[in-house]
Structure formats: structure tokens, C-alpha cells
Enzyme design. Structure first.
Site, PDB file in Angstrom:
ATOM      1  N   CYS A 278       0.809  -1.230   0.000  1.00 37.37           N
ATOM      2  CA  CYS A 278       0.000   0.000   0.000  1.00 37.37           C
ATOM      3  C   CYS A 278       0.837   1.272   0.000  1.00 37.37           C
ATOM      4  O   CYS A 278       0.754   2.059  -0.932  1.00 37.37           O
ATOM      5  CB  CYS A 278      -0.929   0.005   1.208  1.00 37.37           C
ATOM      6  SG  CYS A 278      -2.172  -1.279   1.120  1.00 37.37           S
TER       7      CYS A 278
HETATM    8  N1  LIG Z   1      -2.926  -6.248   1.464  1.00 41.41           N
HETATM    9  C1  LIG Z   1      -3.308  -5.207   2.151  1.00 41.41           C
HETATM   10  O1  LIG Z   1      -2.926  -5.046   3.284  1.00 41.41           O
HETATM   11  C2  LIG Z   1      -4.275  -4.183   1.576  1.00 41.41           C
HETATM   12  C3  LIG Z   1      -4.836  -3.227   2.425  1.00 41.41           C
HETATM   13  C4  LIG Z   1      -5.729  -2.299   1.917  1.00 41.41           C
HETATM   14  C5  LIG Z   1      -6.028  -2.320   0.557  1.00 41.41           C
HETATM   15  N2  LIG Z   1      -5.472  -3.240  -0.272  1.00 41.41           N
HETATM   16  C6  LIG Z   1      -5.865  -3.230  -1.680  1.00 41.41           C
HETATM   17  O2  LIG Z   1      -6.745  -4.321  -1.928  1.00 41.41           O
HETATM   18  C7  LIG Z   1      -6.555  -4.835  -3.243  1.00 41.41           C
HETATM   19  C8  LIG Z   1      -6.252  -6.333  -3.207  1.00 41.41           C
HETATM   20  O3  LIG Z   1      -5.019  -6.549  -2.583  1.00 41.41           O
HETATM   21  P1  LIG Z   1      -4.587  -7.915  -1.915  1.00 41.41           P
HETATM   22  O4  LIG Z   1      -3.469  -7.562  -0.987  1.00 41.41           O
HETATM   23  O5  LIG Z   1      -5.769  -8.647  -1.369  1.00 41.41           O
HETATM   24  O6  LIG Z   1      -4.019  -8.712  -3.185  1.00 41.41           O
HETATM   25  P2  LIG Z   1      -3.526 -10.250  -3.219  1.00 41.41           P
HETATM   26  O7  LIG Z   1      -2.469 -10.282  -4.260  1.00 41.41           O
HETATM   27  O8  LIG Z   1      -3.259 -10.748  -1.845  1.00 41.41           O
HETATM   28  O9  LIG Z   1      -4.795 -11.056  -3.729  1.00 41.41           O
HETATM   29  C9  LIG Z   1      -5.440 -10.823  -4.921  1.00 41.41           C
HETATM   30  C10 LIG Z   1      -6.084 -12.102  -5.419  1.00 41.41           C
HETATM   31  O10 LIG Z   1      -6.805 -11.748  -6.573  1.00 41.41           O
HETATM   32  C11 LIG Z   1      -6.668 -12.779  -7.534  1.00 41.41           C
HETATM   33  N3  LIG Z   1      -6.939 -12.232  -8.867  1.00 41.41           N
HETATM   34  C12 LIG Z   1      -6.139 -11.477  -9.657  1.00 41.41           C
HETATM   35  N4  LIG Z   1      -6.789 -11.163 -10.796  1.00 41.41           N
HETATM   36  C13 LIG Z   1      -8.018 -11.715 -10.721  1.00 41.41           C
HETATM   37  C14 LIG Z   1      -9.146 -11.727 -11.579  1.00 41.41           C
HETATM   38  N5  LIG Z   1      -9.135 -11.076 -12.731  1.00 41.41           N
HETATM   39  N6  LIG Z   1     -10.238 -12.401 -11.177  1.00 41.41           N
HETATM   40  C15 LIG Z   1     -10.257 -13.041  -9.986  1.00 41.41           C
HETATM   41  N7  LIG Z   1      -9.235 -13.072  -9.130  1.00 41.41           N
HETATM   42  C16 LIG Z   1      -8.116 -12.399  -9.486  1.00 41.41           C
HETATM   43  C17 LIG Z   1      -5.258 -13.274  -7.361  1.00 41.41           C
HETATM   44  O11 LIG Z   1      -5.108 -14.586  -7.865  1.00 41.41           O
HETATM   45  C18 LIG Z   1      -5.106 -13.196  -5.833  1.00 41.41           C
HETATM   46  O12 LIG Z   1      -5.447 -14.410  -5.198  1.00 41.41           O
HETATM   47  C19 LIG Z   1      -5.451  -3.989  -3.852  1.00 41.41           C
HETATM   48  O13 LIG Z   1      -6.027  -2.944  -4.575  1.00 41.41           O
HETATM   49  C20 LIG Z   1      -4.735  -3.425  -2.640  1.00 41.41           C
HETATM   50  O14 LIG Z   1      -4.091  -2.193  -2.943  1.00 41.41           O
HETATM   51  C21 LIG Z   1      -4.606  -4.187   0.228  1.00 41.41           C
END
Ligand SMILES: NC(=O)c1ccc[n+]([C@@H]2O[C@H](COP(=O)([O-])OP(=O)(O)OC[C@H]3O[C@@H](n4cnc5c(N)ncnc54)[C@H](O)[C@@H]3O)[C@@H](O)[C@H]2O)c1
Length: 419
Positions: free
Chosen positions: A260
Site C-alpha cells: 500500500c
Molecule cells: N494487502 C493489504 O494489506 C491491503 C490493504 C488495503 C487495501 N489493499 C488493496 O486491496 C486490493 C487487493 O489486494 P490484496 O493484498 O488482497 O491482493 P492479493 O495479491 O493478496 O490477492 C489478490 C487475489 O486476486 C486474484 N486475482 C487477480 N486477478 C483476478 C481476476 N481477474 N479475477 C479473480 N481473481 C483475481 C489473485 O489470484 C489473488 O489471489 C489492492 O487494490 C490493494 O491495494 C490491500
């Protein structure tokens, strides 16, 4: 079959959401394009720090299921998109996963569905990108389906604040969309905060992360000149934070990491620059300062060795903790990588110890993982505390080490070299 909720993207954000909603009694399915993730979850194996295998087993016993079959999205009343939003090669937003996830939802969208985007993104994405894609199949927003943005505020490893007790901001494209999204999250989250619209909700998330980014950069810049001026910045912050109003403490460190802080503010500055033609100067400056911290720490390590009459070339440097946050295994964007790269470039024999990390390397080079912490402390010319995992008994480590460089301000003044 019918589901209250389908989550698209089962990662750090999607899975905790699935956990909380399922435990609150909602019927939840999870869709992901990664077959290994789906198979793992359906065998009760968690792939994220914040949920254990037992917690996956628990929600599976309550009906949660993961799938790679997109047609199952058509059975859900609400669909929440939680896919990654990385940066592209040129430093701009890479909305590829959001586009592809939205296309998947659009192909399976049924009248009456609420769709929510949770992925962090630049203002306008929900209205300008997601809405037209969802409407392309003939359904009309407001009449046939609702759409909102709700920023995710998950803080991996935070023992106090989880999904349920962290207020949830929701901003719909229309007021009715906001109301519907607020009612949905109100089923399992204590406090829901309606926004004026989707853009405000999108921007609120970016303000939160930019605020952290800028304030971390402020103390990182101060760390450099305070060291030169022989002022103990850690003590300065301890004093300043006794003010009961108007000040929030931020601490210097070896750089910013994670998914982030180093990434999200770029979404905002890129958007401001491409739409309005001028820079978001605070973000660009913070980026510049925070990005140089790993090389600054390497430089300080070099000086510590130099003061002891040792060359960095050939010196054994032990890095303690290489993840981007304490007490989790997540290494995404960890500044430890650039620090290790800089030390390797200077010719140091870089080793690491981290209770959460089995294998770790930089530049295609696999670094030696020290299993025996006590033995490795004694062998090292310099020990650098990069991440302060709770498992580290720092005073005992300092006692055993020949030279100890504390980049996290956890040692007492005078006990070790401090950033
Ligand atoms: N990790 C954090 O702490 C956090 C905190 C706040 C916000 N965010 C935001 O949340 C969002 C997700 O982040 P995350 O950390 O959960 O990511 P991540 O990489 O942990 O997980 C994302 C998942 O989405 C799947 N994916 C990718 N493309 C896809 C598609 N087209 N259809 C279905 N599944 C798909 C991937 O296989 C993966 O399992 C991002 O925008 C991030 O900036 C993350």
C-alpha cells in the site's frame, strides 16, 4: 443456488472479508483465477498471514467455498471485487486485474445485483471504468443494478483492528447505491460511514495512505540530519508525542514496504499529473526520500564498519527481519531487498535471519539463512535490525553482537548504533 456474497480475488483483502461475512451468517462464495489458491482453500489451507488453516476450516464448515467457475457469480446478490492494483512498468497504475475482474463480473451480472469495488485505485475508476463495463451487457445502473466503491483498510498483523471493528467507508455512484452498500456492510461491520459518492471514497483511501507516506518521509529526512547534528531523533519523537493534541508520532526506518504505502500514493500523483498536468509535489518528494532510505542505511552500515577499521568488502553482515512489517511473513516491496542489494554491491557477505521467512534472495542471489541465531550473531561483523519481530529479544541480541545497528529505535540510547 443462491449466495449473499461472492468475492472476486481471494488474497489479503478478499479472504478476511470472506471470513468476517461468513461468520456473521452470510452465505459466501469466493472466486479466484488462481487454481492453486482455490484448491488450497478448499483443502483448508490458508495462504495469507491473517487467517490460519483452522479459520479456513471454520468458514468452510459454515458453507464458504472457493471456485474458479465464474458462472457462479450469477448466483450472488452482492459481488465484491478485491483484486490487486499494482504499478505498471512506467510507474502508473496497472488496472489490468480490475479490468479483467470487472469483465468477469459483467459476463455474469444479473439484474438486482450490488457490485462493490474494494481494490485501491485512483479517483474515478468506479464510475469511468467499472460502470461502463458493467452496463455494456445492457443492464442499467440504478435501475437494474447498484455499484459502489468501498476502500479496504485491512492492516495485516494488527491484533486490535480487524474488518469488523474498523469503520467502513462506502460511496455509491448514486445515493441509492450508497444506501444499499451501507446496508450490506452493516450486516457484519460495526460502523459504516457513507461518503458523498464513489470518488470521495476512492480519494479518502488515497489520502490515508499518502498521509502515512508523507509523514514517514518527514521523519526519514529528519533522521539524516539529526544523525549529522548528533541529535537523538527517537528521543525527539518521544518528547513531541507527549503533546496530547495536534501531533501523531511517525518513526523513521530503513524504507517503506508492503502493498500500500509505496504504491497507492502513486495512483493519486499519476492521476493528478495525467488529468491536470501538474505534479502532486508532496507525494513525489516523499517517494524520493523514502526510496533512498535503504541505500542510506547501507551507507551508515558501511560507516560503522569503517569506524571499527573494517572494510565492508568481505565483512559478514547479518540482517535481522526481512519482511515489510513485524510479525508477519509478507515480504512484498520490503526495503530489506534494496538494503541487501546495496550491501552485496559493497562486497559484504550478507546473511539473514527471519523466523517467518524460509528462503530469501536478491538479484537472483540466494542469501544464507541463519538457523542458529546465537551462533550467527557472534560470527557477524555487523548485525542490522531491519524488522523488529516480537520474537527478537533485542537487549539479549545486542549483548551477543560485536556491533549492532538498530534501524527501528528499539534499543536504549547508547546501547547500539541507532538510525
Ligand atoms: N494487502 C493489504 O494489506 C491491503 C490493504 C488495503 C487495501 N489493499 C488493496 O486491496 C486490493 C487487493 O489486494 P490484496 O493484498 O488482497 O491482493 P492479493 O495479491 O493478496 O490477492 C489478490 C487475489 O486476486 C486474484 N486475482 C487477480 N486477478 C483476478 C481476476 N481477474 N479475477 C479473480 N481473481 C483475481 C489473485 O489470484 C489473488 O489471489 C489492492 O487494490 C490493494 O491495494 C490491500
Amino acid at each position: 443456488m443462491h449466495a449473499d456474497l461472492a468475492i472476486v480475488g481471494l488474497g489479503y483483502v478478499g479472504l478476511p472479508l470472506a471470513h468476517e461475512a461468513t461468520r456473521a451468517g452470510l452465505s459466501v462464495i469466493g472466486f479466484d483465477v488462481n487454481q492453486a489458491v482455490v484448491d488450497g482453500l478448499n483443502s483448508n489451507v490458508s495462504h495469507i498471514d491473517d487467517l490460519s488453516d483452522d479459520q479456513i476450516a471454520e468458514i468452510r464448515s459454515l458453507g464458504f467455498r472457493a471456485t474458479t467457475d465464474e458462472t457462479e457469480l450469477a448466483t450472488a446478490q452482492t459481488i465484491v471485487i478485491c483484486v490487486p492494483t499494482p504499478l505498471s512498468e512506467d510507474g502508473g497504475p496497472d488496472l489490468g486485474p480490475v479490468r479483467s475482474a470487472t469483465a468477469t463480473v459483467a459476463r455474469n451480472l444479473q439484474a438486482g445485483t450490488l457490485v462493490v469495488l474494494e481494490s485501491t485505485t485512483y479517483p474515478g475508476t468506479t464510475e469511468e471504468l467499472v460502470q461502463p463495463m458493467l452496463e455494456a451487457g445492457g443492464l442499467e445502473l440504478g435501475k437494474d443494478f447498484n455499484l459502489a466503491f468501498s476502500p479496504e483498510r485491512v492492516d495485516p498483523g494488527n491484533p486490535t483492528f480487524g474488518i469488523k471493528n474498523t469503520p467502513k467507508v462506502v460511496g455509491g455512484i448514486t445515493p441509492a447505491c450508497t444506501d444499499r452498500a451501507a446496508a450490506f456492510y452493516g450486516r457484519f461491520i460495526d460502523t459504516v460511514v457513507p461518503a458523498k459518492g464513489a470518488r470521495e471514497a476512492e480519494t479518502a483511501k488515497l489520502l490515508e495512505n499518502t498521509y502515512r507516506h508523507v509523514n514517514i518521509a518527514l521523519v526519514n529526512e529528519m533522521a539524516r540530519f539529526c544523525h549529522e547534528l548528533e541529535i537523538d531523533l527517537w528521543d525527539v519523537i518521544r518528547l513531541a508525542k507527549t503533546k496530547p493534541f495536534g501531533f501523531q508520532a511517525f518513526y523513521p526506518g530503513p524504507g517503506v514496504g508492503g502493498h500500500c504505502i509505496p504504491i497507492d500514493p502513486n495512483y493519486l500523483s499519476y492521476n493528478v499529473r495525467s488529468r491536470l498536468g501538474y505534479p502532486f509535489r508532496f507525494v513525489e518528494l516523499a517517494q524520493e526520500i523514502n526510496a533512498t532510505m535503504p541505500s542510506y542505511v547501507a551507507h551508515r552500515a558501511q560507516n560503522i564498519l569503517n569506524d571499527a577499521g573494517l572494510a565492508t568488502k568481505g565483512a559478514t553482515v547479518l540482517l535481522l527481519g526481512v519482511t515489510y512489517k513485524p510479525d508477519i511473513a509478507d515480504q512484498r516491496e520490503s526495503p530489506a531487498v534494496e538494503l541487501a542489494e546495496a550491501l552485496v554491491k559493497l562486497g559484504a557477505d550478507v546473511r539473514f535471519h527471519d523466523p517467518y521467512v524460509e528462503r530469501w534472495g536478491v538479484d537472483g542471489l540466494s542469501l544464507t539463512r541463519e538457523e542458529d541465531l546465537d551462533g550467527s550473531l557472534e560470527k557477524a561483523d555487523l548485525v542490522v535490525l531491519v524488522q523488529h519481530h516480537k520474537a527478537y529479544d533485542v537487549p539479549a541480541l545486542v549483548d551477543r553482537a560485536e556491533r549492532f545497528f538498530d534501524t527501528r529505535g528499539v534499543t536504549a540510547p547508547g546501547e547500539a548504533h541507532r538510525l
